[in-house]
Design an enzyme around this catalytic site. Structure first.
Site, PDB file in Angstrom:
ATOM      1  N   GLU A   1       0.815  -1.233   0.000  1.00 23.50           N
ATOM      2  CA  GLU A   1       0.000   0.000   0.000  1.00 23.50           C
ATOM      3  C   GLU A   1       0.845   1.279   0.000  1.00 23.50           C
ATOM      4  O   GLU A   1       0.664   2.162   0.854  1.00 23.50           O
ATOM      5  CB  GLU A   1      -0.986  -0.018   1.178  1.00 23.50           C
ATOM      6  CG  GLU A   1      -1.889  -1.242   1.122  1.00 23.50           C
ATOM      7  CD  GLU A   1      -3.110  -1.183   2.041  1.00 23.50           C
ATOM      8  OE1 GLU A   1      -3.239  -0.209   2.808  1.00 23.50           O
ATOM      9  OE2 GLU A   1      -3.936  -2.111   1.976  1.00 23.50           O
TER      10      GLU A   1
ATOM     11  N   GLU B   1      -5.073  -8.558  -0.669  1.00 25.54           N
ATOM     12  CA  GLU B   1      -5.806  -8.411   0.591  1.00 25.54           C
ATOM     13  C   GLU B   1      -7.237  -8.035   0.268  1.00 25.54           C
ATOM     14  O   GLU B   1      -7.470  -7.199  -0.601  1.00 25.54           O
ATOM     15  CB  GLU B   1      -5.237  -7.260   1.468  1.00 25.54           C
ATOM     16  CG  GLU B   1      -3.929  -7.508   2.109  1.00 25.54           C
ATOM     17  CD  GLU B   1      -3.485  -6.326   2.991  1.00 25.54           C
ATOM     18  OE1 GLU B   1      -4.363  -5.524   3.400  1.00 25.54           O
ATOM     19  OE2 GLU B   1      -2.285  -6.205   3.231  1.00 25.54           O
TER      20      GLU B   1
END
Lengths: 508, 508, 508, 508
Positions: free
Chosen positions: D161, D279
């Site tokens: 991220e 995810e």
């Protein structure tokens, strides 16, 4: 040649003080699978009563936290998720915690000073009231979860080696006594029969013992036991990025120390207090290769044999190389304290303890090199060792024992040996080229060679006595078991092994 | 002194025919916990593909029963409760059944004659139609439960040693051929690709092989493989209430037998059929102490090394002393066939198989005493043995090997030994006074001494070759592994073991 | 509606006589893996003190054998290979043998008469001296292996149901008394404190009890306890090739029987002897489907609740369907006695025992349908059942309990149920089409549905009392646990489950 | 009422993309026993192919260290002690690492910024050469230990991220691309066939995808796959010291996102690249109680059913509540991501995955609420769910299925349910008073209630079709299995359950 004639009768008891307690790496490691596996093996083969380690209050176990309330204030939050998991596991394994209160949770600490790669905070509490509350909360929780009857059996020791500046800020004695008093009262306020003690000092500062006991007397601080540590190495004479090298004192050095401190206690206002050595080993360094050697076992044999004369317990530091004080271990063998090395490989000292665990209670003979016992079933169990600090070859030691055998039967003799060539995985690992992270087949080989050599024979008894002669190589440690034989050979009618091809009478 | 120089190159493959199949006591025993534990250990260390034993149709497995109907008539009831439990367990362990049809269920038998303490009925069926139905029901059930794909891999062998009067009434050859034809057709009628074979004879009657194949040809009986047994002992020269004593033939006796029978098959109408030795061992007696000896391992080493040249499989009889042909074993060691003795104690022959299981596929050298192989990872694995049938001391054998090492690294040599003094629980048990029903501590000792001795060393390589000299004692069997070392010693900066007390440079 | 108000105080103890002993199939089966697995589960969940079964002296355990000597004579050989393995296993599981001497080894038998598919010989010894020697050898061996202290805790019972012609030739009472006297003296001659008893009769012949005790008095035969069996079914009214169908007596029938026999003992020359019911169940047939039903559990609930008033122990016959009296089981469910069915599937009666094992010692209330207890930690544990012998639907039973709760906290109520629709694998197996030899996925489903249904709720307490109302369906058996709540909800600051999507306050 | 008629034929495959990968707490936790136990259960019941988590390079795993040399300089030391232990364990469990490179070792970091309670450093390397060396050392070590063939199957993802400032300093895109290029080249320099990808962004910044692929094209950075995350909650509307409360988007929100990004990739210079969602979950917060609810399972059912249409894998975040991002869990249920809660308690979402794992490959029907499949053995397996985001009661959903059954047999129907009242340990825990650190008996109860409810029935088939009608309560998720019955009832001759007391024909 040491010749020993053992009499039939004795009233001496060989005490099990050596197996009262064992040391462990910080409690947070007790969540790990490999740690738990090693402890399981230790308990199966040696079966200690208690386990003691640092870090109960360290931030990785996570007991002390604070929660922010809506009004911006904070309050303490005690989190027992991990410590419950750890102590449940200990008790399931039949081992009880010997509690050490320490080190300081970051949120309670008055400073930043830390010790070890895992950064245990060694500063006094910034607020002794909060510390008192923490101690009470922790002890109360233990009783709530495990019951009062159980927790009354747990010793509570206050801090670790406060006489050293790296373990307690400035090694401030007055501050330690303050900590001790607040802590011991917090414990006793939960229940007056709980056992609390200190000062958990390392060697070289035994005036702390006297001062501590006088403080307790003068300040009415509760005290149920005295604790101290004992190591027998000098300062390192060589240090590399991975190892400490240190000289060893003679092994009666430790025995004398223990005797001296016991006498200090005897002369104190509390002459009857139990005395616990809550850590001992040869070197105090977790990266001294001596811990991996056969010498370590041979050296400590006499300690296991005799230290119980002076102290109520002495706790080998530590059971496993799952340990991080000097960072994550960098190699299969790295000089760690453990009885069991990484990947479950037994070190020679593991076998020393396992051998002692097979001794009897009746002590028939003891000297610097041998301990002869009789077990309840009438068999003899003998620990014998040949510790050699000098370098070089040779140094064999010869023994001749003349032993009493009940009911005059022939005996089956089983001799288990560790020495430089047997039960010595460190040596084989060096032959392999010192693989840091060994592969499965290498681990398998190291496990195989980590077992004692076993020799057996049958010997006949004369007039209720048997003679044993044997030789120990350098740093050899043996367990010799002498079992009277219940011979069933004659019940095999017509038996004649020499009728088998290849086997003559002599071979059978 | 045997001097052998091994060349770098080879195209010979060492075949794994020796681990295709293993024998077992009657299938009913496969319900027992100790049986299953032994098999688990065998599979972990040796990992056979198939397992073959008697008694699939014996009354304790209980497949064939009859139910009485209201009208007083009876009909067959096939009960798979136990055989499902047994075969589920085999397949869970990664081993497949090598089916032997036999012996006769009491309700189908034409007579009372039985074999073994467990009374296997050896008479022909009283009604061949019911037998056909039984075979079909059994094979169909296996397919229903395990799937056709799986069952196509199972060989189906008809009966056991019909050439002996104690295994087949009157050793009636014509009757056996009839049984064979009905059975093989019953199998093929379930599915034509199922594999069926015979005649499962013991040695000494090889005309049965020829007659059998001619019968199949002439009578159009299906046949997918030929089977036979092989043992190498003479009749017993001494018999006691508990033991048979027999002489052993030289061990090339068996090899010659196998070669001869293979030639018989080659000359038959079915020259391409696979040839399975569905039983072999030294002695055919379950109470011959030779099975417990180191000699048994040393003797069979050459068989494992060479028999695969002649036969597609040879099945050691048997994996465990959980076995009842000569009644419940009367003692810890009683001359049973097992690789594993009662109470889970490894016998020397277990290690022979375990050693062979660690050999490589590339065969660099083979003679009567040694088999040198290379494994996929480049390491060498050598089996070597010193079988001595003569009685008496001495008989050591010296070897000097000159071996090629890839990439010229130093090598780590691991030598595992079983001989009269190592890995020999039978000897220790005799020292103990031959306890028939040993206690837990005795069993523990026997397990400990049942392991091979391990020696390790590091040796340097010159010009891509290493020289090994070693000596084998009487009946010793060794596995020697030679692994090139990936040396990491230099990565330990400042390393100096001679800085450790007691250790000089020479010791490290 | 049964309304019960429970008082706070009581001094009644609920005795654990129901878990003193459990029955087993013949001891030879105790070698089997599945048997051992079932016993392990039984011990984990119920934990009986003793286990009793037939066949100690049967030929498959193989204790009595004879060896032929060179001069042609024979002598006894006692083989303990299997019985040691069996008893080692029992003791490792924390269960002791309740010894039953029987049946007759073939080599000692005076006749050919046998009982059961496994052919236990039921004739008197042909030579009482050899029998005496056998008993002595067996008992002496137990002491030699397990120690006197242990074996003094084992009851020794002589034979099984000698009042039936199929268990003892001609049900000859005088012959049994002779057997009893020789056997009891043989035991006491090994050690006078060993406990021996009889006559192990089945019901319907209680004059044997009186005669037996008079015999012991008159003939000075040692006797330490009295034993008898108890079953509550009539003769079968329908028999098929696979099943017996029988009517059940009311369940106070058994309680009255036990009371009556206790009074007989009280009136005998040995009024203080312990009285053991060494077998009981509904039906005495191993192929009566009632054993697989929920009714069996509901029926026996009252027996477990009350029989301990009259007898020192009562031993449910048996713990597992690994059992062969009526041949190898022909199907997953076949009416076997077991608490656990084949493939490890719990039957309803298993849960009855497991529920009772969770009751407290303090008995607050008991009637025909309910038993209310308090456990040491203050929680209540209630067994309640609704046994219905009539056919048809309906028969629900309503209960209203008014219970005392210490310290007035809210309570957490956990109710575990077995009834016709829950914990009833027999029903699901019928839905599956009654697979005789179920496959792995079917076994998995049967295991899943063999668990009790669990319902939980939280209820508030008023004035230290809580009201529970509930309804039991036909043949339902429940364990209801009432635990005072230590409510921590308020410690979650700001908690509000209705902030979660989907969940309103009412759902949380 | 949803009425669905399923045709016999289909060629649609239900893809297993949903079980390609599973998320884990940071790798350092993989040393813990409880973590390993949870993973073992997940693998037994669900069996994912890969596992992905943060922290490979975090200091607790301890790979990157520096050693000080005698001359005062330092050099890198790569310590694989822990990562070897972790990956050995993964591979032993049949699961492969999906590597994520991150976060920054302290000694390599350019700043102090960290993320999570465990303080992962999120700053760029201070020296990209050292970073390149580290990546090479790590990847080379994996190949050295596990073999090239194995490691070629491991995807290597660069960072986590980076589009968020808390995960990558300043969310600096250019810096990330630099990191990506250096890292991907380091990997490919070890072996060109290794698979490397990125940018591992979270949602809301999909321009990064396009920019990233253009960067790879323009700068010749190697790229083998694209990765992204997906969560479906809004920002928290309420935050307490222990919980986040958030609204959920409709569940096709995620499906649309995945479709959109797939189209972005299709339009990029690398249109054929695999796309991995590394995810996903409902909430991205580890303290959102939604994760503990039945709603979470019902919500994600459609995702498991359909997301594989758009992405090559999607990795549920995470398998276990052994997780420390928001500090050590403070309570049994605390809103953690885990499929398995602390103390081994299954959450509803665990069963969702387990149900999907039992589906067949042949997809017969799919819509928003149901997925009907056929398995290889011909049985039907149906997942059906009733997700309700609205608060309040009711919301039942009725289904009527008309299903094809091969060979017209009756069917056995097994229905497994989780809903608000079944398989919902969170609810029972609330009834218990939300014990933070439950005791053993409470844990036992929570485990028992964490299982699905099972209902079974037998239904007849007409003309090769069977009709099923059933109702789902709010948030219920079911697995319904329909198995044709092989009925053996008739083989029980004379069977009549109504002959059993209590049971009439109707009950049986």
């Amino acid at each position: 040649m040491e010749k020993i004639t053992i009499l039939q009768q004795t009233e001496t008891i060989f005490k099990k003080n050596w197996k009262f307690c064992i040391g462990t790496g910080r409690l947070g490691l007790a969540l790990q699978k490999e740690y738990i596996e090693h402890l399981k093996e230790v308990q199966e083969k040696i079966n200690f009563d208690y386990i003691r380690g640092h870090g109960l209050l360290h931030d990785d176990v996570g007991i002390y936290r604070e929660i922010e309330l809506e009004d911006g204030s904070t309050e303490a939050f005690y989190n027992f998720t991990y410590i419950d998991r750890i102590f449940d596991m200990y008790l399931d394994m039949g081992i009880r915690p010997f509690i050490e209160f320490g080190f300081m949770p970051k949120l309670l600490a008055s400073g930043d000073q830390t010790v070890f790669a895992w950064k245990g905070n060694v500063t006094p509490p910034q607020d002794y009231d909060k510390w008192y509350d923490l101690i009470q909360a922790v002890v109360s929780h233990f009783i709530e979860r495990y019951g009062l009857e159980e927790v009354l059996k747990w010793p509570f020791e206050v801090w670790n080696e406060p006489n050293l500046t790296n373990f307690w800020k400035d090694a401030d004695k007055e501050e330690y006594f303050k900590l001790y008093k607040v802590t011991s009262i917090a414990v006793k306020d939960v229940h007056p029969d709980l056992q609390v003690g200190g000062p958990a000092i390392c060697g070289g500062a035994d005036e702390w013992i006297t001062d501590f006991l006088n403080f307790c007397e003068n300040e009415s601080a509760p005290v149920d036991f005295v604790s101290r540590h004992a190591y027998t190495t000098a300062k390192p004479h060589k240090v590399t990025p991975e190892y400490y090298y240190q000289e060893l004192f003679e092994n009666d050095y430790m025995l004398k120390e223990l005797k001296t401190v016991r006498e200090l206690i005897n002369a104190s206002p509390f002459p009857d207090l139990p005395f616990h050595i809550t850590e001992y080993n040869t070197s105090y360094s977790p990266i001294n290769p001596i811990h991996d050697t056969t010498l370590n076992a041979a050296y400590l044999a006499r300690i296991l044999s005799e230290a119980g004369d002076y102290v109520d317990s002495f706790s080998y530091w530590t059971f496993s190389d799952v340990f991080e004080e000097a960072d994550v271990p960098k190699s299969q063998f790295h000089g760690g304290f453990g009885l069991i090395g990484l990947n479950g490989i037994y070190k020679p000292t593991f076998h020393l303890f396992s051998f002692f665990n097979q001794l009897g209670v009746e002590q028939l003979h003891r000297d610097d090199n041998i301990l002869v016992t009789r077990r309840e079933d009438g068999s003899l169990a003998i620990a014998v060792w040949n510790m050699v600090l000098e370098k070089g070859d040779g140094f064999e030691k010869h023994f001749e024992l003349d032993l009493p055998i009940q009911n005059n039967k022939d005996v089956f003799i089983k001799r288990q040996t560790i020495d430089e060539n047997n039960g010595n995985p460190w040596k084989v690992w060096k032959q392999m080229g010192r693989p840091r992270f060994p592969k499965k087949d290498q681990i398998e080989t190291l496990k195989e060679v980590a077992k004692p050599r076993i020799r057996t024979e049958r010997t006949s008894t004369k007039n209720g006595r048997v003679k044993l002669t044997f030789t120990l190589t350098k740093n050899e440690v043996c367990l010799i078991e002498v079992n009277p034989i219940n011979d069933e050979t004659k019940s095999y009618i017509g038996l004649d092994d020499s009728q088998i091809p290849s086997y003559s009478k002599e071979w059978c």
